[in-house]
Design a protein around this motif. Structure first.
Motif, PDB file in Angstrom:
ATOM      1  N   LEU A 223      15.176 -45.462 -17.272  1.00  0.00           N
ATOM      2  CA  LEU A 223      14.947 -45.002 -15.900  1.00  0.00           C
ATOM      3  C   LEU A 223      15.013 -46.220 -14.987  1.00  0.00           C
ATOM      4  O   LEU A 223      14.363 -47.228 -15.251  1.00  0.00           O
ATOM      5  CB  LEU A 223      13.567 -44.348 -15.753  1.00  0.00           C
ATOM      6  N   ARG A 224      15.795 -46.106 -13.935  1.00  0.00           N
ATOM      7  CA  ARG A 224      15.905 -47.214 -12.987  1.00  0.00           C
ATOM      8  C   ARG A 224      15.588 -46.708 -11.589  1.00  0.00           C
ATOM      9  O   ARG A 224      16.224 -45.768 -11.114  1.00  0.00           O
ATOM     10  CB  ARG A 224      17.309 -47.824 -13.024  1.00  0.00           C
ATOM     11  N   GLY A 225      14.602 -47.304 -10.964  1.00  0.00           N
ATOM     12  CA  GLY A 225      14.242 -46.863  -9.621  1.00  0.00           C
ATOM     13  C   GLY A 225      12.952 -47.524  -9.171  1.00  0.00           C
ATOM     14  O   GLY A 225      12.446 -48.440  -9.825  1.00  0.00           O
ATOM     15  N   GLU A 226      12.426 -47.033  -8.073  1.00  0.00           N
ATOM     16  CA  GLU A 226      11.222 -47.629  -7.496  1.00  0.00           C
ATOM     17  C   GLU A 226       9.974 -46.955  -8.057  1.00  0.00           C
ATOM     18  O   GLU A 226       9.994 -45.768  -8.369  1.00  0.00           O
ATOM     19  CB  GLU A 226      11.218 -47.435  -5.965  1.00  0.00           C
ATOM     20  N   GLY A 227       8.907 -47.723  -8.172  1.00  0.00           N
ATOM     21  CA  GLY A 227       7.587 -47.158  -8.455  1.00  0.00           C
ATOM     22  C   GLY A 227       7.440 -46.537  -9.829  1.00  0.00           C
ATOM     23  O   GLY A 227       6.712 -45.567 -10.009  1.00  0.00           O
ATOM     24  N   LEU A 228       8.122 -47.110 -10.828  1.00  0.00           N
ATOM     25  CA  LEU A 228       8.028 -46.562 -12.182  1.00  0.00           C
ATOM     26  C   LEU A 228       7.010 -47.349 -13.014  1.00  0.00           C
ATOM     27  O   LEU A 228       6.745 -48.512 -12.755  1.00  0.00           O
ATOM     28  CB  LEU A 228       9.398 -46.599 -12.861  1.00  0.00           C
TER      29      LEU A 228
ATOM     30  N   GLU B 136       3.813 -32.386 -23.136  1.00  0.00           N
ATOM     31  CA  GLU B 136       3.965 -32.601 -21.704  1.00  0.00           C
ATOM     32  C   GLU B 136       3.566 -34.056 -21.472  1.00  0.00           C
ATOM     33  O   GLU B 136       2.467 -34.466 -21.848  1.00  0.00           O
ATOM     34  CB  GLU B 136       3.026 -31.633 -20.948  1.00  0.00           C
ATOM     35  N   VAL B 137       4.487 -34.846 -20.923  1.00  0.00           N
ATOM     36  CA  VAL B 137       4.188 -36.273 -20.720  1.00  0.00           C
ATOM     37  C   VAL B 137       3.109 -36.426 -19.645  1.00  0.00           C
ATOM     38  O   VAL B 137       3.160 -35.780 -18.602  1.00  0.00           O
ATOM     39  CB  VAL B 137       5.470 -37.035 -20.319  1.00  0.00           C
ATOM     40  N   ARG B 138       2.127 -37.263 -19.932  1.00  0.00           N
ATOM     41  CA  ARG B 138       1.020 -37.500 -18.994  1.00  0.00           C
ATOM     42  C   ARG B 138       0.959 -38.980 -18.603  1.00  0.00           C
ATOM     43  O   ARG B 138       1.316 -39.854 -19.392  1.00  0.00           O
ATOM     44  CB  ARG B 138      -0.313 -37.118 -19.642  1.00  0.00           C
ATOM     45  N   ALA B 139       0.451 -39.222 -17.405  1.00  0.00           N
ATOM     46  CA  ALA B 139       0.232 -40.598 -16.941  1.00  0.00           C
ATOM     47  C   ALA B 139      -1.009 -41.156 -17.627  1.00  0.00           C
ATOM     48  O   ALA B 139      -2.013 -40.463 -17.759  1.00  0.00           O
ATOM     49  CB  ALA B 139       0.047 -40.619 -15.433  1.00  0.00           C
TER      50      ALA B 139
ATOM     51  N   ASN C  67      23.958 -38.802 -19.306  1.00  0.00           N
ATOM     52  CA  ASN C  67      24.028 -40.129 -18.700  1.00  0.00           C
ATOM     53  C   ASN C  67      24.508 -40.051 -17.249  1.00  0.00           C
ATOM     54  O   ASN C  67      25.394 -39.269 -16.936  1.00  0.00           O
ATOM     55  CB  ASN C  67      24.997 -41.004 -19.509  1.00  0.00           C
ATOM     56  N   GLY C  68      23.875 -40.850 -16.388  1.00  0.00           N
ATOM     57  CA  GLY C  68      24.332 -40.939 -15.002  1.00  0.00           C
ATOM     58  C   GLY C  68      23.663 -39.955 -14.058  1.00  0.00           C
ATOM     59  O   GLY C  68      23.874 -40.005 -12.850  1.00  0.00           O
ATOM     60  N   MET C  69      22.830 -39.067 -14.593  1.00  0.00           N
ATOM     61  CA  MET C  69      22.091 -38.137 -13.716  1.00  0.00           C
ATOM     62  C   MET C  69      21.204 -38.917 -12.768  1.00  0.00           C
ATOM     63  O   MET C  69      20.893 -40.081 -13.002  1.00  0.00           O
ATOM     64  CB  MET C  69      21.153 -37.250 -14.548  1.00  0.00           C
ATOM     65  N   GLU C  70      20.743 -38.212 -11.737  1.00  0.00           N
ATOM     66  CA  GLU C  70      19.702 -38.779 -10.905  1.00  0.00           C
ATOM     67  C   GLU C  70      18.598 -37.747 -10.784  1.00  0.00           C
ATOM     68  O   GLU C  70      18.867 -36.565 -10.605  1.00  0.00           O
ATOM     69  CB  GLU C  70      20.263 -39.163  -9.532  1.00  0.00           C
ATOM     70  N   ILE C  71      17.350 -38.162 -10.937  1.00  0.00           N
ATOM     71  CA  ILE C  71      16.226 -37.247 -10.773  1.00  0.00           C
ATOM     72  C   ILE C  71      15.313 -37.822  -9.706  1.00  0.00           C
ATOM     73  O   ILE C  71      14.713 -38.874  -9.889  1.00  0.00           O
ATOM     74  CB  ILE C  71      15.445 -37.065 -12.098  1.00  0.00           C
TER      75      ILE C  71
ATOM     76  N   VAL D 226      10.159 -37.936 -16.477  1.00  0.00           N
ATOM     77  CA  VAL D 226      10.485 -37.760 -17.899  1.00  0.00           C
ATOM     78  C   VAL D 226      10.387 -36.279 -18.284  1.00  0.00           C
ATOM     79  O   VAL D 226      11.263 -35.744 -18.974  1.00  0.00           O
ATOM     80  CB  VAL D 226       9.584 -38.629 -18.804  1.00  0.00           C
ATOM     81  N   ASN D 227       9.349 -35.600 -17.788  1.00  0.00           N
ATOM     82  CA  ASN D 227       9.228 -34.162 -18.073  1.00  0.00           C
ATOM     83  C   ASN D 227      10.444 -33.388 -17.535  1.00  0.00           C
ATOM     84  O   ASN D 227      10.970 -32.491 -18.199  1.00  0.00           O
ATOM     85  CB  ASN D 227       7.936 -33.603 -17.477  1.00  0.00           C
ATOM     86  N   THR D 228      10.886 -33.778 -16.341  1.00  0.00           N
ATOM     87  CA  THR D 228      12.057 -33.131 -15.747  1.00  0.00           C
ATOM     88  C   THR D 228      13.300 -33.407 -16.591  1.00  0.00           C
ATOM     89  O   THR D 228      14.111 -32.512 -16.867  1.00  0.00           O
ATOM     90  CB  THR D 228      12.276 -33.646 -14.301  1.00  0.00           C
ATOM     91  N   PHE D 229      13.434 -34.655 -17.019  1.00  0.00           N
ATOM     92  CA  PHE D 229      14.588 -35.023 -17.857  1.00  0.00           C
ATOM     93  C   PHE D 229      14.605 -34.216 -19.155  1.00  0.00           C
ATOM     94  O   PHE D 229      15.643 -33.719 -19.585  1.00  0.00           O
ATOM     95  CB  PHE D 229      14.554 -36.529 -18.162  1.00  0.00           C
TER      96      PHE D 229
END
Lengths: 404, 404
Positions: free
Chosen positions: A150-155, A172-175, A127-131, A187-190
């Protein structure tokens, strides 16, 4: 007057050979609900629309006056809201499992041995990481479950699950659409980071020692975007509370601005203290305009395909409904379900659910018992879930006139 | 499970003095449909919406899950698709008559003496033309009927008919909105050319010799644009087939991506081999998920204002329904109509139609016969045609859950 809305989760069913052709509700001895049916008005209700197999989340949204086709993109946000995470419109939320993978990232236990203890310690370190500028909010839930936000821009929520939903390599998560690549990458990075951090976590070192599968990875699924929702207070001008044992229903109610009432003994299971929930609901109406009580147990027996068990739990629930007979001068009482979970389907079906409405002033009909096949003979005929709140609020004298 | 949807075209009716106050369906002896009603669930259905007088085309679109207000601009495309013309979204299609005009372009026989033979030779000389860059596709249909398709840029269906629908001067086609002038001009040109080419065609020289009215002009009507339609397979994830005698129903089914099953003896008339259609439908379900069977005959008796004839044909149809009683463990069987064609109206009315649904697991009710006035006492209450497919597919276990 006030509004008491009782939702018996998944109660609707189909005729069962094991119950001599009755449904669990029909076969159950339910004197209290029968009293309300006899002294009220009855009908069937399509939670979303005829034939649509509703989830508990989409159905509750619909019953509370929201259009799930407009506001629902996935289960994640409602699950997260149910875990008391403060969400903002635009957040992307996921359900997650703590799982066990081997060194080649093959899932060998999707539920990490159904880990129950110390998951809050595992969650703490994530919890609290930033990616890449996106904030990670992560919280444990019951047993092996957790929620990720996930909280941020362009999600975007239009991505696939990391959880493969079976043993074998993680996904592997795909769009699923252009513009969702960033979210998939995060998400893959997380997921990778969760493995790096959790595999050497003391809780897991301890589990290995005990021969238990380590909770060494987090696998998100069910991405959804937190919708912009006008609160139920703004929409209808009422104060409303909700009592529910399961987090997804709590989450829906919280996201539409209802007060979540915690009741001792409300477990979202067959062992739940149904009577305590009803007592707490009645008490809330001293000050609030409307209360929703969700009772999860019937749905569980439907999923298990256990008609006799479902009948028995409905009889137990009926006992808890007894005090509702005493409030009919002060409240419009409605009992219904959010969807049918027939025992022979073992999943949600698109069959309509029975609905009874009782209370001072309500038109009555000739129906004298609460059941799937008596209800459509009643005065409500067939209505849609999305109209329910308007029906109840006008009976309680709590709604505005449209026009002159 | 599979889905068997039987549509008795125009079967819904009103009470008839000639039938002692019964409707043709009520007055008919229908043991097989009564069996299905008694062992199933019943209700009434508004094919499009209450009070809307549906055509067979718009009703079938609605029953198959499409919104006719969005996709229907005229009958032409469905008629053309029913004649096996390969259509493209954006094509403008028309129904046409071969007619007889005198030298001043006065219609003296709208159906050219109901010409039956050699119309394919007449069609040949018109098909494949090009008029100012617009391609002309033209094909004969049954008797004096034909279909015309315009393919090109900048076309619109918002034009009037060339067919005056009575004897007298042919109509000069006019644009009904800005931007439709080009299409109106092309159709007028086509009509003039058809006269120039057909008046001296050997088939007509022969007809004149025999004293028959020449088929010396083509008069288009019912312009419609071929809509972009998501196929029923994409929409619902099923494979579906259709059996119908009349081309307009075939056309609707073809345009939504259903497989058209040709059945020997399917004529779209009272002489049709109803039993063969039912047998073929059941056989199709060996591989396909759903089959629609349209039986046209009741509609014809409705248009003719013949209640006794309609009762008799319904009895004959009922005999053909007998095998449906044997498939209830494997299929959800629905019998309904696409609209009412009351004998005392002699046209489609906006009355709802009766609907029965039977099959393993279906909730039952206390209705024991299939009829306009017994159906609304049943457990389905009143539904809309547009919801029918969702209702049937969920009962068959063929639909997805929305939500969690």
């Amino acid at each position: 007057m006030k509004v008491m809305l009782v939702i018996l989760d998944g109660m609707g069913d189909r005729p069962s050979g094991a119950l001599r052709g009755g449904t669990p509700l029909e076969a159950a001895n339910t004197p209290n609900m029968d009293y309300l049916a006899e002294n009220g008005i009855n009908g069937i209700m399509d939670p979303i629309a005829p034939g649509i197999r509703a989830g508990s989340d989409t159905a509750h949204l619909s019953l509370l006056g929201y259009n799930p086709y407009e506001v629902y993109t996935g289960r994640g946000p409602f699950e997260a809201a149910g875990e008391n995470i403060e969400l903002k419109p635009g957040d992307i939320a996921f359900r997650c499992n703590f799982s066990t993978v081997d060194e080649t990232m093959n899932v060998i236990d999707r539920r990490a041995g159904r880990i129950r203890e110390s998951t809050h310690k595992l969650a703490e370190v994530l919890n609290g990481m930033e990616i890449e500028g996106t904030r990670i909010i992560f919280k444990e839930s019951v047993e092996h479950r957790a929620v990720l936000v996930l909280r941020g821009e362009g999600l975007s929520p239009r991505i696939t699950d990391a959880d493969p939903h079976r043993l074998g390599p993680i996904n592997e998560v795909r769009a699923l659409e252009k513009g969702a690549e960033k979210t998939a990458h995060i998400v893959n990075t997380f997921v990778r980071k969760s493995y790096e951090v959790l595999k050497k976590h003391p809780v897991n070192i301890e589990r290995r020692k005990k021969g238990l599968p380590p909770a060494n990875i987090v696998l998100p699924r069910g991405a959804g975007m937190v919708p912009h929702l006008k609160s139920i207070g703004e929409k209808y001008g009422i104060t409303a509370g909700a009592i529910a044992g399961v987090s997804i229903v709590k989450g829906v109610c919280r996201l539409v601005g209802m007060e979540i009432l915690e009741v001792e003994g409300a477990k979202g299971s067959a062992e739940s203290d149904f009577a305590a929930k009803v007592r707490a609901g009645i008490k809330y109406l001293d000050s609030g305009d409307m209360v929703l009580i969700n009772i999860k147990a019937p749905d569980l027996f439907g999923h298990d395909g256990d008609p006799a068990g479902k009948r028995a739990i409905i009889e137990k629930i009926d006992e808890a409904m007894k005090p509702l007979k005493e409030i009919l001068d002060d409240a419009i009482v409605a009992i219904t379900a959010d969807h049918s979970t027939p025992c022979n389907v073992m999943d949600h079906s698109g069959d309509p659910v029975p609905l009874l409405i009782a209370g001072s002033g309500v038109r009555t009909d000739s129906v004298s018992d609460f059941g799937e096949r008596s209800a459509p003979k009643g005065g409500l005929c067939r209505v849609r879930g999305n109209d329910l709140l308007n029906i109840l609020l006008q009976l309680a004298g709590l709604s505005e006139k449209f026009g002159a």
